[in-house]
Design a protein around this motif. Structure first.
Motif, mmCIF file in Angstrom:
data_model
loop_
_atom_site.group_PDB
_atom_site.id
_atom_site.type_symbol
_atom_site.label_atom_id
_atom_site.label_comp_id
_atom_site.label_asym_id
_atom_site.label_seq_id
_atom_site.Cartn_x
_atom_site.Cartn_y
_atom_site.Cartn_z
ATOM 1 N N TYR A 48 -4.210 43.898 2.885
ATOM 2 C CA TYR A 48 -5.237 42.856 2.986
ATOM 3 C C TYR A 48 -5.287 42.347 4.425
ATOM 4 C CZ TYR A 48 -5.335 42.244 -2.157
ATOM 5 O OH TYR A 48 -5.467 42.397 -3.506
ATOM 6 N N TYR A 52 -7.960 37.273 4.408
ATOM 7 C CA TYR A 52 -7.946 37.358 2.953
ATOM 8 C C TYR A 52 -6.661 36.744 2.396
ATOM 9 C CZ TYR A 52 -8.991 39.114 -1.688
ATOM 10 O OH TYR A 52 -9.257 39.207 -3.025
ATOM 11 N N ARG A 55 -7.163 33.084 2.441
ATOM 12 C CA ARG A 55 -8.032 32.659 1.331
ATOM 13 C C ARG A 55 -7.262 32.614 0.019
ATOM 14 N NH1 ARG A 55 -12.911 36.298 1.001
ATOM 15 N NH2 ARG A 55 -12.281 37.241 2.931
#
Length: 67
Positions: A48, A52, A55
Motif C-alpha cells: 500500500y 493509503y 487513511r
C-alpha cells in the motif's frame, strides 16, 4: 435463475468476502501502528502507499495494547 444471475450472485458473495478480509487487514494495520510499527514498514509489507496507510489509520482510533 440463468447463468448471468448465478454469476452475479457469486460475484456479490466474493465482494462480501473481500470486504471482510480487507476489514480484518485494516484492523491489523491499525493494531500494528498502535504497537509502534512504522508506516514505512507497513508500506513495504502490504504494498500500500503511505497515504493509503494513513487513511486506514484515520478510519478508526488506533488499537493500543499495553497502554
Amino acid at each position: 435463475m440463468d447463468q448471468v444471475d448465478k454469476a452475479l450472485a457469486e460475484h456479490r458473495r466474493a465482494e462480501q468476502r473481500l470486504q471482510a478480509t480487507r476489514d480484518t487487514l485494516h484492523e491489523a494495520i491499525r493494531a500494528a501502528l498502535g504497537h509502534g510499527e512504522k508506516q514505512v514498514e507497513l508500506v513495504r509489507r502490504t504494498g500500500y502507499s503511505r497515504e493509503y496507510i494513513r487513511r486506514i489509520a484515520r478510519e478508526m482510533p488506533l488499537v493500543k495494547h499495553g497502554a
